[in-house]
Design an enzyme around this catalytic site. Structure first.
Site, PDB file in Angstrom:
ATOM      1  N   ASP A 156      -8.010  -5.339  -0.690  1.00 25.88           N
ATOM      2  CA  ASP A 156      -8.430  -6.209  -1.789  1.00 25.88           C
ATOM      3  C   ASP A 156      -8.154  -7.693  -1.551  1.00 25.88           C
ATOM      4  O   ASP A 156      -8.723  -8.536  -2.232  1.00 25.88           O
ATOM      5  CB  ASP A 156      -7.724  -5.786  -3.085  1.00 25.88           C
ATOM      6  CG  ASP A 156      -8.329  -4.522  -3.663  1.00 25.88           C
ATOM      7  OD1 ASP A 156      -9.552  -4.392  -3.604  1.00 25.88           O
ATOM      8  OD2 ASP A 156      -7.575  -3.678  -4.170  1.00 25.88           O
ATOM      9  N   HIS A 158       0.835  -1.195   0.000  1.00 27.64           N
ATOM     10  CA  HIS A 158       0.000   0.000   0.000  1.00 27.64           C
ATOM     11  C   HIS A 158       0.865   1.238   0.000  1.00 27.64           C
ATOM     12  O   HIS A 158       1.914   1.257   0.636  1.00 27.64           O
ATOM     13  CB  HIS A 158      -0.940   0.033   1.221  1.00 27.64           C
ATOM     14  CG  HIS A 158      -2.122   0.894   0.993  1.00 27.64           C
ATOM     15  ND1 HIS A 158      -2.088   2.245   1.205  1.00 27.64           N
ATOM     16  CD2 HIS A 158      -3.359   0.600   0.519  1.00 27.64           C
ATOM     17  CE1 HIS A 158      -3.266   2.748   0.890  1.00 27.64           C
ATOM     18  NE2 HIS A 158      -4.051   1.782   0.459  1.00 27.64           N
TER      19      HIS A 158
END
Ligand code: ACO
Length: 371
Positions: free
Chosen positions: A308, A257
């Site tokens: 996700d 991320h």
């Protein structure tokens, strides 16, 4: 001028919608842990748009408005039926249909505050209807809308499958929607803000955002996580699969991320949902493989799962087709995009960064016939 690749570390705007500080995510100052635990997605939409949680009466009226705006123009349904089905991704269909919706909205170009809020309701209500309708058309079925008022999450599952979902599915889907609703200045939200900062309309802003969400480095990762799990298809094959991917310098979808370095606070909720749902549905292998993948990626790369990763097995266990995972993300994130679009209009300035030119210089023009 400040130079940074991918605008990393740049604070491009101020915002009161959501914040990420020390790996804690809040919407309008409320922790997502509390919101995921206690709220319906409709409350979160209201919170994001109006800045406060609704009263019972406000929530009932808001739900009503959403339910009243679900149906799609018949021309759009006809258009959905005319699309070639093979090899078309539902995200491309959604991007096209949201743009087309503007053509049936008399207020499309009216950027007055009240007109924007009416369009916000229409978009939030119709986006799930588009996705469900297209999914049904692909299966040779007619689009449907519920005859009785249902919650936002039950409504979508009903429009998709044609039956009212059980409580476990409705609650899990609701929680997934809450967790995906907003995320500060992520790529698609930034895209929507750049678009409307030219004083373009809300439909353009949402269409642009859908285009950005579609990419595999952003919302498109959840579908690819399921593809990876299906390809591995057994806990014993996890390690060789990942070692091969590392050797080929492939990115593992659902990990890493830009902002979180100590873990995405949404992932723990989705991990637990994945554990429960895979158990209930007798599909524990997806969870077990996911845990093993998480262990290896952490060990080898020091990377942690993002939103996700576990959402893939959650949606799979809800019986949702894999190519609908990213469109579902769009259903939820529409609420955040709209909140940011409204905020951008409120205090607008054109968003126009600079580029450092590194191309050729002092080129002598050669006439066409001589090239
Ligand atoms: N698998 C393997 N290596 C990775 C991964 C990954 N998932 N993510 C980052 N890395 C490595 C990169 O290869 C790079 O290594 P290097 O410095 O040796 O070249 C380093 O970590 C930094 O990666 P960047 O891609 O530069 O980091 P950035 O902040 O730009 O990217 C991103 C963040 C796009 C999310 C990245 O981690 C990624 O591609 N992840 C996979 C796709 C994904 O899951 N996207 C969803 C993100 S969440 C969301 O948008 C909803």
């Amino acid at each position: 001028m400040v130079k940074t690749k991918g605008l990393e570390g740049v604070v491009a705007t101020t915002s009161s919608v959501s914040s990420i500080v020390d790996d804690v995510l809040t919407y309008r100052g409320y922790s997502i842990d509390d919101l995921a635990e206690y709220t319906d997605f409709e409350e979160v939409i209201y919170l994001l748009w109006y800045g406060k949680l609704p009263s019972l009466k406000q929530l009932a009226a808001f739900r009503n408005e959403l339910n009243e705006n679900v149906s799609l123009p018949s021309e759009l349904i006809a258009q959905l039926k005319s699309f070639p089905i093979k090899n078309i991704h539902p995200m491309a269909v959604l991007r096209t249909c949201v743009s087309a919706l503007a053509l049936y909205d008399k207020e499309a170009d009216d950027t007055d505050d009240q007109a924007n809020l009416r369009k916000a309701i229409r978009l939030q209500a119709k986006i799930p209807a588009i996705i469900a309708a297209y999914a049904r058309i692909c299966e040779g079925k007619e689009p449907i809308i519920p005859e009785v008022p249902l919650s936002f999450s039950a409504n979508f599952l009903y429009m998709l499958k044609g039956s009212i979902p059980d409580q476990t599915s409705e609650a899990a889907f609701n929680k997934a929607l809450v967790l995906h609703a907003d995320h500060e200045l992520n790529a698609s939200t930034f895209t929507s803000r750049v678009c409307v900062a030219t004083l373009s309309d809300m439909y353009s802003g949402i269409t642009a955002a859908i285009g950005a969400l579609k990419g595999p480095l952003h919302g498109g990762a959840n579908e690819r996580v399921m593809k990876m799990l299906s390809e591995i298809d057994g806990i014993d094959f996890v390690e060789p699969y990942l070692q091969r991917a590392f050797a080929n310098k492939e990115k593992i979808m659902g990990f890493g991320h830009r902002v979180y370095k100590n873990g995405d606070p949404r992932a723990k909720h989705l991990r637990e949902m994945s554990r429960l749902l895979t158990k209930v549905t007798g599909e524990g292998k997806w969870y077990n493989m996911s845990i093993k993948i998480e262990e290896i990626i952490r060990r080898e790369k020091g990377l942690l799962p993002n939103v996700d990763f576990y959402s893939a097995s959650v949606y799979h266990c809800l019986g949702i087709k894999h190519n609908l995972f990213t469109p579902i993300f769009a259903i939820s994130r529409t609420s955040g995009w709209i909140a940011h679009i409204l905020e951008q209009y409120e205090n607008n300035r054109l968003i126009r960064p600079r580029a450092e030119y590194i191309g050729l210089k002092h080129q002598a023009y050669v006439p066409l016939a001589e090239r």
